[in-house]
Design an enzyme around this catalytic site. Structure first.
Site, PDB file in Angstrom:
ATOM      1  N   CYS A  99      58.057  64.313  61.027  1.00  0.00           N
ATOM      2  CA  CYS A  99      56.934  63.381  60.997  1.00  0.00           C
ATOM      3  C   CYS A  99      57.380  61.927  61.005  1.00  0.00           C
ATOM      4  O   CYS A  99      56.757  61.082  61.634  1.00  0.00           O
ATOM      5  CB  CYS A  99      56.107  63.642  59.750  1.00  0.00           C
ATOM      6  SG  CYS A  99      57.057  63.399  58.241  1.00  0.00           S
ATOM      7  N   HIS A 112      55.225  62.785  53.712  1.00  0.00           N
ATOM      8  CA  HIS A 112      54.742  62.858  55.094  1.00  0.00           C
ATOM      9  C   HIS A 112      54.476  61.452  55.625  1.00  0.00           C
ATOM     10  O   HIS A 112      53.937  60.616  54.904  1.00  0.00           O
ATOM     11  CB  HIS A 112      53.454  63.692  55.119  1.00  0.00           C
ATOM     12  CG  HIS A 112      52.982  64.048  56.495  1.00  0.00           C
ATOM     13  ND1 HIS A 112      53.816  64.530  57.475  1.00  0.00           N
ATOM     14  CD2 HIS A 112      51.740  63.999  57.064  1.00  0.00           C
ATOM     15  CE1 HIS A 112      53.116  64.760  58.576  1.00  0.00           C
ATOM     16  NE2 HIS A 112      51.860  64.444  58.349  1.00  0.00           N
ATOM     17  N   ASN A 126      47.750  62.098  62.980  1.00  0.00           N
ATOM     18  CA  ASN A 126      48.758  63.003  62.459  1.00  0.00           C
ATOM     19  C   ASN A 126      49.585  63.554  63.619  1.00  0.00           C
ATOM     20  O   ASN A 126      49.296  63.274  64.789  1.00  0.00           O
ATOM     21  CB  ASN A 126      48.061  64.132  61.684  1.00  0.00           C
ATOM     22  CG  ASN A 126      48.964  64.769  60.649  1.00  0.00           C
ATOM     23  OD1 ASN A 126      50.174  64.505  60.600  1.00  0.00           O
ATOM     24  ND2 ASN A 126      48.397  65.621  59.815  1.00  0.00           N
TER      25      ASN A 126
END
Ligand SMILES: *[C@@H]1O[C@H](CO)[C@@H](O)[C@H](O)[C@H]1NC(C)=O
Ligand SMILES: *[C@@H]1O[C@H](CO)[C@@H](O)[C@H](O)[C@H]1NC(C)=O
Ligand SMILES: *[C@@H]1O[C@H](CO)[C@@H](O)[C@H](O)[C@H]1NC(C)=O
Ligand SMILES: *[C@@H]1O[C@H](CO)[C@@H](O)[C@H](O)[C@H]1NC(C)=O
Length: 396
Positions: free
Chosen positions: A165, A339, A363
């Protein structure tokens, strides 16, 4: 007149009838209530028996096939446990956000944490000179704002089962900065950052560790030192799964005390030195520096509109089953992050229980996850640490 009515024998009969009627209704209501709880029980039983059917339907919908019966039963147990967690999150959010059995429904939160999220770490603290100096604006914020209308946000990507990520967040911010400067939106190479960036912040014990996690602030530093980045098509993503799955060897020294144990297996010819081609760097794309934005969420909203989409990080443990709405879980740390994502806009949700200001966030879990690959999270309360690691690359 009224005396006469009370004295009326008819009234007496009526009132007696009324009393009887009320009594009958009360009895019926009581009986119904007891039936209802029986019915609840019956439904719960049915649900239990039906969860295998639910699981089978879910498998069909997501094309999930398990090779052994052992794995099938293990995944089924996890699925049922996840359904309970989903129910709890839905209760907790009271309609403000909806959680559902999405593509992650057969992996436990622990497994999700170790494959998709990064190792949980406390918020990196940066020196004052890394903070963007801005004169406080007194202009009121607009009701809503969204960079997606302005052709500076590329398509939603899917990191697959790799803790990458941080590279997606970094690259998405750089894509935005480049698009704002040159009016040209490109998909840039995430794999280059995953493979080649071996940045370390040794005193603070943070590092960029490929599929095991990393930090956008370090990755901006890597891009600055490397001098450029290729496009996604020149250097495609491969470490997250699929038929082109690659096993990348560390580029340089692997510091196990920062990154943990290294990959058990890797293929040198799938790694940075064999793949990086500087002649394919995007022309004019030069990262010069990076900056952190203030933690005050009003200031972040002001800066977002000026600077462009920003790299942010959060505690995403409860985000696995998010489907839609404004995320604001009970279990969430403001000081530990796992994240990294991209902040693209903000607004206010006008709900049944009042107005809830939110952030809109891109995302990297694919376009089928959440709200077409995006999610919204409560704004103005430091929810899940969303305001603690807001950074951007500065282009030359
Ligand atoms: C980026 O890649 C996606 C596929 O993931 C593609 O649909 C899109 O057109 C690409 N965007 C640009 C600007 O090249
Ligand atoms: C690896 O990280 C540890 C912990 O931060 C540090 O003490 C050590 O010096 C690092 N090793 C190298 C070679 O950088
Ligand atoms: C290593 O990667 C190369 C390039 O992708 C591939 O051709 C080769 O088969 C791989 N080797 C092994 C042992 O998997
Ligand atoms: C956040 O910034 C805004 C705008 O500069 C300011 O009005 C507000 O007082 C700040 N809030 C806090 C808690 O410092």
């Amino acid at each position: 007149m009224s005396l006469f009515i009370i004295a009326d024998p008819c009234w007496n009969i009526m009132s007696r009838n009324l009393f009887a009627l009320v009594l009958v209704y009360t009895v019926i209501a009581l009986v119904c209530a007891s039936f209802e709880s029986k019915e609840d029980e019956y439904l719960a039983n049915l649900k239990q028996k039906d969860s295998l059917l639910h699981f089978k339907l879910w498998q069909l919908e997501h094309g999930k096939v398990y090779t052994t019966t052992e794995e099938h039963s293990r995944r089924f147990v996890t699925f049922k446990e996840n359904l309970a967690l989903i129910e709890q999150l839905n209760k907790e959010h009271n309609g403000m956000a909806i959680f559902a059995a999405n593509k992650f429904a057969d992996i436990s939160p622990a497994e999700f944490g170790s494959t998709v999220l990064m190792r949980r770490r406390s918020v990196p603290q940066h020196s004052q000179d890394k903070f963007l100096k801005s004169s406080p604006s007194t202009d009121p914020l607009p009701e809503s704002f969204d960079w997606r209308d302005k052709n500076v946000v590329s398509s939603v990507k899917d990191q697959g089962s790799a803790g990458t990520c941080w590279a997606f967040s970094t690259v998405a911010n750089v894509e935005g900065q480049f698009a704002m400067k040159y009016q040209k939106l490109l998909n840039l190479s995430v794999e280059q950052v995953v493979d080649c960036d071996d940045s370390e912040d040794v005193p603070k014990r943070y590092g960029d560790c490929g599929v095991y996690g990393g930090w956008p602030y370090l990755a901006f530093g890597y891009l600055q030192r490397q001098g450029g980045i290729e496009t996604e098509s020149a250097y495609p993503y491969c470490c997250g799964g699929g038929k082109d799955l690659c096993f990348v060897c560390p580029n340089g020294y692997w510091n196990a005390s920062i990154c943990g144990p290294p990959m058990p297996y890797c293929n040198v010819s799938q790694s940075c030195p064999y793949k990086l081609d500087k002649s394919k760097f995007v022309e004019n794309l030069v990262v010069n520096d990076w900056k952190q934005i203030d933690m005050n969420e009003t200031v972040i909203a002001q800066q977002l509109q000026v600077i462009g989409p920003l790299s942010v990080a959060l505690d995403a443990r409860m985000l696995q089953f998010y489907s839609k709405g404004v995320f604001n879980p009970y279990l969430c740390s403001k000081t530990t992050l796992d994240h990294a994502v991209l902040l693209v806009g903000f607004g206010t949700d006008k709900g049944l229980f009042g107005d809830t200001p939110y952030w809109t966030i891109k995302n990297s879990w694919g376009p089928s996850w959440g709200e077409k690959g995006y999610f919204r999270i409560k704004r103005g309360a430091g929810t899940c640490g969303i305001n603690t690691q807001v950074t951007t690359a500065i282009l030359a």
